[in-house]
Design a protein around this motif. Structure first.
Motif, PDB file in Angstrom:
ATOM      1  N   CYS A  31     -30.637  22.135  12.689  1.00 54.17           N
ATOM      2  CA  CYS A  31     -29.736  23.278  12.886  1.00 54.17           C
ATOM      3  C   CYS A  31     -28.298  23.032  12.447  1.00 54.17           C
ATOM      4  O   CYS A  31     -27.511  23.972  12.382  1.00 54.17           O
ATOM      5  CB  CYS A  31     -29.754  23.714  14.348  1.00 54.17           C
ATOM      6  SG  CYS A  31     -28.850  22.604  15.439  1.00 54.17           S
ATOM      7  N   CYS A  48     -32.580  21.161  19.856  1.00 56.46           N
ATOM      8  CA  CYS A  48     -33.725  21.212  18.941  1.00 56.46           C
ATOM      9  C   CYS A  48     -34.873  20.317  19.405  1.00 56.46           C
ATOM     10  O   CYS A  48     -36.035  20.615  19.156  1.00 56.46           O
ATOM     11  CB  CYS A  48     -33.293  20.824  17.529  1.00 56.46           C
ATOM     12  SG  CYS A  48     -32.316  22.101  16.730  1.00 56.46           S
ATOM     13  N   CYS A  51     -27.533  17.325  13.234  1.00 62.48           N
ATOM     14  CA  CYS A  51     -28.934  17.720  13.454  1.00 62.48           C
ATOM     15  C   CYS A  51     -29.531  18.244  12.146  1.00 62.48           C
ATOM     16  O   CYS A  51     -29.015  19.190  11.556  1.00 62.48           O
ATOM     17  CB  CYS A  51     -29.003  18.788  14.540  1.00 62.48           C
ATOM     18  SG  CYS A  51     -30.652  19.457  14.794  1.00 62.48           S
ATOM     19  N   CYS A  80     -30.220  17.533  17.493  1.00 66.81           N
ATOM     20  CA  CYS A  80     -29.372  17.784  18.654  1.00 66.81           C
ATOM     21  C   CYS A  80     -30.297  17.934  19.858  1.00 66.81           C
ATOM     22  O   CYS A  80     -31.507  18.051  19.705  1.00 66.81           O
ATOM     23  CB  CYS A  80     -28.525  19.044  18.437  1.00 66.81           C
ATOM     24  SG  CYS A  80     -29.481  20.561  18.323  1.00 66.81           S
TER      25      CYS A  80
HETATM   26 ZN   LIG Z   1     -30.335  21.103  16.347  1.00 66.19          ZN
END
Ligand SMILES: [Zn+2]
Length: 172
Positions: free
Chosen positions: A136, A155, A133, A152
């Motif tokens: 993050c 998010c 991701c 992900c």
């Molecule tokens: Zn994420």
């Protein structure tokens, strides 16, 4: 636009990121814009930078041990017949169409085996970013509809977690 984490990366790997520290010597996007991707990919960039920095330091140390190599280099520079730059250097890190784009220029004094290792490290970083991701750093997938970025599930839709325990739509 350059955050503290970028500054930290740039200072820890001064050879790899020397275009950042010396923009007058390197016409590079990274000198103007810094790292242009999400912080989720920073750990991937850090691994790459560490590997390449190690290679560059070893290369330079090797040169210092034999004055004739320095003399060869100086002669080549004097004659103007060597291509730019001397050592591999990173000139661009960005996100393009959801992919991590890494541009590392080869250097004329970089032996083919070292360049092969550096190129492999770059390929690994790009491949790793495909499933991390960008926001993050957790495992993610390329969202090819609407986002065109690797995210992900959390998010992309923070509400999903609070609304239901498991999102049934996620495929594996
Ligand atoms: Zn994420």
């Amino acid at each position: 636009m350059m955050n503290g984490e970028q500054r930290e990366l740039f200072s820890r790997f001064p050879l790899f990121f020397r275009a950042m520290h010396h923009p007058e010597s390197y016409p590079a996007n990274i000198s103007h814009f810094g790292i242009q991707c999400g912080v989720g990919w920073y750990p991937i960039i850090e691994v790459l930078a560490r590997d390449v920095e190690f290679e560059l330091r070893a290369l330079w140390r090797e040169q210092l041990q034999s004055p004739e190599k320095i003399a060869d280099m100086d002669r080549a520079l004097l004659s103007g017949r060597v291509p730019y730059p001397t050592l591999p250097v990173c000139t661009d890190i960005s996100q393009v169409a959801g992919e991590l784009k890494l541009v590392v220029l080869n250097g004329y004094m970089c032996p083919p085996d070292v360049w092969t290792r550096i190129s492999a490290s770059v390929e690994i970083a790009v491949a790793t970013a495909r499933c991390v991701c960008e926001s993050c750093g957790n495992p993610g997938t390329l969202r090819d509809v609407y986002w065109h970025r690797v995210y992900c599930d959390k998010c992309v839709d923070p509400a999903v977690e609070s609304d239901c325990a498991i999102s049934p739509g996620s495929s594996s």
